[in-house]
Scaffold this motif. Structure first.
Motif, short mmCIF file in Angstrom:
data_model
loop_
_atom_site.label_atom_id
_atom_site.label_comp_id
_atom_site.label_asym_id
_atom_site.label_seq_id
_atom_site.Cartn_x
_atom_site.Cartn_y
_atom_site.Cartn_z
N MET A 1 21.39 -29.25 16.57
CA MET A 1 22.68 -29.95 16.45
C MET A 1 22.88 -30.52 15.05
O MET A 1 24.02 -30.66 14.60
CB MET A 1 22.76 -31.06 17.49
CG MET A 1 22.78 -30.57 18.93
SD MET A 1 24.23 -29.59 19.32
CE MET A 1 25.34 -30.87 19.89
N SER A 2 21.80 -30.83 14.37
CA SER A 2 21.93 -31.38 13.01
C SER A 2 22.45 -30.33 12.03
O SER A 2 22.96 -30.66 10.96
CB SER A 2 20.57 -31.90 12.51
OG SER A 2 19.64 -30.84 12.35
N ASN B 1 31.10 -13.69 19.73
CA ASN B 1 32.25 -14.56 20.04
C ASN B 1 31.96 -16.02 19.69
O ASN B 1 32.57 -16.92 20.25
CB ASN B 1 32.62 -14.44 21.53
CG ASN B 1 33.11 -13.04 21.88
OD1 ASN B 1 33.92 -12.48 21.17
ND2 ASN B 1 32.61 -12.50 22.98
N MET B 2 31.00 -16.25 18.81
CA MET B 2 30.59 -17.60 18.50
C MET B 2 31.56 -18.26 17.53
O MET B 2 31.92 -17.68 16.50
CB MET B 2 29.19 -17.60 17.90
CG MET B 2 28.64 -18.99 17.62
SD MET B 2 26.95 -18.95 17.00
CE MET B 2 27.16 -18.18 15.42
N SER B 3 32.00 -19.45 17.85
CA SER B 3 32.88 -20.22 16.97
C SER B 3 32.05 -21.32 16.32
O SER B 3 31.68 -22.30 16.96
CB SER B 3 34.04 -20.83 17.77
OG SER B 3 34.82 -21.65 16.94
N LEU B 4 31.77 -21.15 15.04
CA LEU B 4 30.92 -22.12 14.35
C LEU B 4 31.63 -23.43 14.08
O LEU B 4 30.98 -24.44 13.79
CB LEU B 4 30.46 -21.51 13.02
CG LEU B 4 29.56 -20.27 13.10
CD1 LEU B 4 29.31 -19.72 11.71
CD2 LEU B 4 28.24 -20.61 13.77
N PHE C 1 29.16 -23.55 19.08
CA PHE C 1 27.91 -23.55 18.32
C PHE C 1 26.73 -23.83 19.24
O PHE C 1 25.69 -23.17 19.18
CB PHE C 1 27.98 -24.60 17.21
CG PHE C 1 26.71 -24.74 16.42
CD1 PHE C 1 26.42 -23.85 15.40
CD2 PHE C 1 25.82 -25.75 16.70
CE1 PHE C 1 25.25 -23.98 14.66
CE2 PHE C 1 24.65 -25.89 15.97
CZ PHE C 1 24.36 -25.01 14.95
N TYR C 2 26.91 -24.79 20.15
CA TYR C 2 25.83 -25.18 21.05
C TYR C 2 25.50 -24.08 22.04
O TYR C 2 24.32 -23.91 22.42
CB TYR C 2 26.22 -26.46 21.80
CG TYR C 2 25.13 -26.99 22.71
CD1 TYR C 2 23.96 -27.54 22.17
CD2 TYR C 2 25.25 -26.96 24.09
CE1 TYR C 2 22.96 -28.03 22.97
CE2 TYR C 2 24.26 -27.45 24.91
CZ TYR C 2 23.11 -27.98 24.36
OH TYR C 2 22.12 -28.46 25.17
N ALA D 1 23.61 -36.37 21.27
CA ALA D 1 23.59 -35.53 20.06
C ALA D 1 24.98 -34.98 19.75
O ALA D 1 25.39 -34.95 18.58
CB ALA D 1 22.59 -34.39 20.25
N ALA D 2 25.69 -34.56 20.78
CA ALA D 2 27.04 -34.04 20.58
C ALA D 2 27.97 -35.11 20.02
O ALA D 2 28.80 -34.83 19.13
CB ALA D 2 27.60 -33.49 21.90
N GLU D 3 27.83 -36.32 20.51
CA GLU D 3 28.67 -37.42 20.03
C GLU D 3 28.34 -37.78 18.59
O GLU D 3 29.21 -38.14 17.81
CB GLU D 3 28.49 -38.65 20.93
CG GLU D 3 29.07 -38.49 22.33
CD GLU D 3 30.58 -38.32 22.31
OE1 GLU D 3 31.25 -38.98 21.49
OE2 GLU D 3 31.09 -37.52 23.12
#
Length: 265
Positions: free
Chosen positions: A30-31, A62-65, A71-72, A143-145
């Motif tokens: 996540m970092s 199909n990944m959206s960075l 990403f996750y 982590a997402a927050e």
């Protein structure tokens, strides 16, 4: 109750180490998101140079960075792999260790039914899986927050993370069943790695060929994070199939354990 307490304490240290490791991997992945999100356009252009089959195999087509959930969902594949190894190892070890350490006959000559032995063992390792998932889910949301750049779909994010429990439940159940067949299992690690990585390779094959039939052959395909991200839900057929197969593994393991011969020391 004594068996439950003993088994729970036996795997407590291992669970703490694996959970901390899983959370550490989570925060490491996540970092990276803030960096990827600011350079999403450049990264997506770079990915266009890779073969389509390669991108499909690793779930990157199909990944959206630029979105944290997208990403996750890519990173979660590796988290599921680590968590799956832990669950499979638990399932194999909790039953097979009695034969490996030559304590099975001592345990079963006590005034206890075999059911009163295997059920507490299963409950103890299942509780460890539940604890790991509870800690991991809270850590994932934190982590997402911390690393998010914009609002995200919390429901989808939670569903992706709950997929870890179902994957682990499947592999835990499979491990318990396999351990009732393997009466001369000297080490659980080779079998654990062989089975889990075998399922992972099947998932890579499933993503490459985009064949739904293959997705039913691996727990990683039952709870594909890319599918969950795109649909904000599980595939009903995969969910039902996974839970039903997990319960079948447990029933078969229970029956075999109650009928198999236990060699004396």
């Amino acid at each position: 109750m004594n068996i439950f307490k003993f088994e729970f304490k036996t795997y407590l240290k291992s669970n703490i180490i694996w959970t901390i490791s899983l959370v550490a991997v989570l925060f490491m992945f996540m970092s990276f998101f803030p960096v990827y999100s600011t350079q999403a356009a450049m990264m997506e252009k770079l990915l266009e140079n890779f073969p389509e089959t390669f991108l499909k195999a690793f779930g990157m087509n199909n990944m959206s960075l630029s979105e944290i959930v997208g990403f996750y969902s890519f990173c979660f594949v590796y988290i599921g792999l680590i968590g799956g190894i832990f669950a499979m190892k638990l399932g194999l070890d909790v039953i097979s260790k009695e034969l490996r350490e030559k304590t099975a006959d001592f345990l079963l000559v006590k005034p206890k039914t075999r059911s009163s032995v295997i059920i507490p063992k299963f409950c103890a390792v299942l509780l460890h899986i539940l604890i790991m998932n509870a800690v991991f889910l809270v850590s994932a949301i934190i982590a997402a927050e911390i690393f998010k750049k914009a609002d995200y779909n919390l429901k989808t994010f939670i569903l992706i993370n709950l997929g870890l429990f179902f994957i682990q439940f499947f592999l835990l159940s499979l491990g318990i069943m396999l351990s009732t067949f393997m009466t001369k299992l000297k080490s659980v690690l080779p079998v654990t790695l062989g089975v889990v990585f075998g399922f992972y390779v099947l998932q890579l094959l499933n993503q490459t060929l985009d064949d739904e039939k293959i997705s039913y052959l691996t727990p990683f395909g039952h709870f594909d994070s890319a599918y969950i991200t795109q649909n904000a839900s599980y595939s009903s057929s995969h969910l039902i199939f996974s839970v039903a197969l997990s319960l079948l593994f447990l029933i078969i393991g229970y029956i075999i354990y109650n009928k198999r011969d236990i060699p004396s020391v």
